[in-house]
Design an enzyme around this catalytic site. Structure first.
Site, PDB file in Angstrom:
ATOM      1  CE1 TYR A  64      -3.078  -2.988   0.449  1.00  0.00           C
ATOM      2  CE2 TYR A  64      -3.676  -2.163   2.610  1.00  0.00           C
ATOM      3  CZ  TYR A  64      -3.840  -3.074   1.591  1.00  0.00           C
ATOM      4  OH  TYR A  64      -4.778  -4.065   1.726  1.00  0.00           O
ATOM      5  CG  HIS A  75      -0.863  -8.458   0.416  1.00  0.00           C
ATOM      6  ND1 HIS A  75      -0.492  -7.152   0.213  1.00  0.00           N
ATOM      7  CD2 HIS A  75      -2.213  -8.464   0.290  1.00  0.00           C
ATOM      8  CE1 HIS A  75      -1.565  -6.400  -0.010  1.00  0.00           C
ATOM      9  NE2 HIS A  75      -2.621  -7.185   0.021  1.00  0.00           N
TER      10      HIS A  75
END
Length: 281
Positions: free
Chosen positions: A55, A113
């Site tokens: 991110y 992730h």
């Protein structure tokens, strides 16, 4: 079916630690505006912040915690290992870098992730997370976007069950089979993009009817649906009004209402086609 939505009490994980029943997604919350949005959420009562190396905003999340009046020890920050950091040594370096960027001694929840099976390193990556947990660098460890087969491989080869699996979950993708696997293994389900495609979902009569009955917003109804399924949503919002709304408890949905919302599930319901077998992030 769970009734965790009746309160916002922290939920017990399979490692004995606790996790808030709802979190704030922070994807896209960057710079000063992002910090302000996260500080706002903390002031309203959020105690779980979800970020990731991918991110690009770990620093902003850590800075928001520092600027907030909420004690840092009361906030669980979750972050994630990206594809390029799979493998034992690379994962240990990534964990150390995330701790520095976030400005914390110990990360509250650390996830892989995506499994990235074509790399075939997610078991090594998991072993690195286990070691980091055992050495006190991380409190709880889990995964994101792992299928039943990926979970079986992890548990079979390491004997360590993830505390959390964060998956895409919303009424267009209810993930019934995946949730059943989590329940069998004692893994907590977290929902990313819990509100799906916004208006496309929130204007459906299956959502608006119970919203009217409960004097709630359609978004609140969908979040309540998650809680009654036994899933913990992580909605993203930078708007204080929506943050407050998403956090507010809502009355219980009936079984018929639950079934109607779950019935919105459809083939190809993923928002952007994120397939755990092929996505490389």
């Amino acid at each position: 079916m769970s009734d965790d939505g009746g309160s916002r009490e922290p939920l017990r994980l399979n490692d004995g630690h606790h996790l808030p029943a709802i979190g704030l997604g922070t994807f896209g919350l960057t710079g000063e505006a992002g910090i302000a949005a996260i500080v706002s959420a903390l002031g309203l009562g959020y105690r779980l912040l979800d970020t990731a190396v991918g991110y690009g905003n770990e620093w902003e999340v850590g800075e928001a915690v520092r600027r907030s009046e909420v004690p840092g020890e009361d906030v669980v920050v979750a972050t994630k290992i990206r594809a390029r950091d799979h493998g034992y040594d690379a994962t240990r370096r990534s964990i150390a870098e995330s701790r520095r960027t976030l400005g914390v001694d110990r990360i509250g929840l650390h996830l892989i992730h995506w499994p990235n099976p074509r790399l075939d390193r997610y078991v090594e990556t998991w072993q690195a997370l286990v070691a980091a947990r055992d050495e006190g660098e991380v409190r709880s460890i889990g995964v994101s976007n792992f299928t039943a087969a990926h979970l079986e491989t992890l548990v079979g080869e390491t004997g360590v069950v993830p505390a959390v699996n964060q998956v895409e979950l919303h009424p267009h993708l209810p993930q019934a089979a995946q949730r059943a696997v989590h329940e069998r293994l004692g893994i907590r389900t977290q929902s990313w993009s819990p509100l799906g495609r916004g208006r496309v979902l929130l204007e459906r009569p299956e959502v608006t009817r119970p919203a009217e009955r409960l004097s709630a917003s359609p978004a609140q109804v969908v979040l309540r649906w998650h809680h009654q399924l036994g899933a913990d949503p992580v909605p993203k919002s930078a708007d204080p009004g929506r943050q407050r709304e998403n956090l507010a408890p809502v009355g219980r949905l009936t079984e018929a209402e639950m079934d109607a919302i779950t019935g919105l599930g459809r083939r190809g319901g993923r928002l952007w086609g994120g397939d755990p077998e092929t996505t490389h992030l």
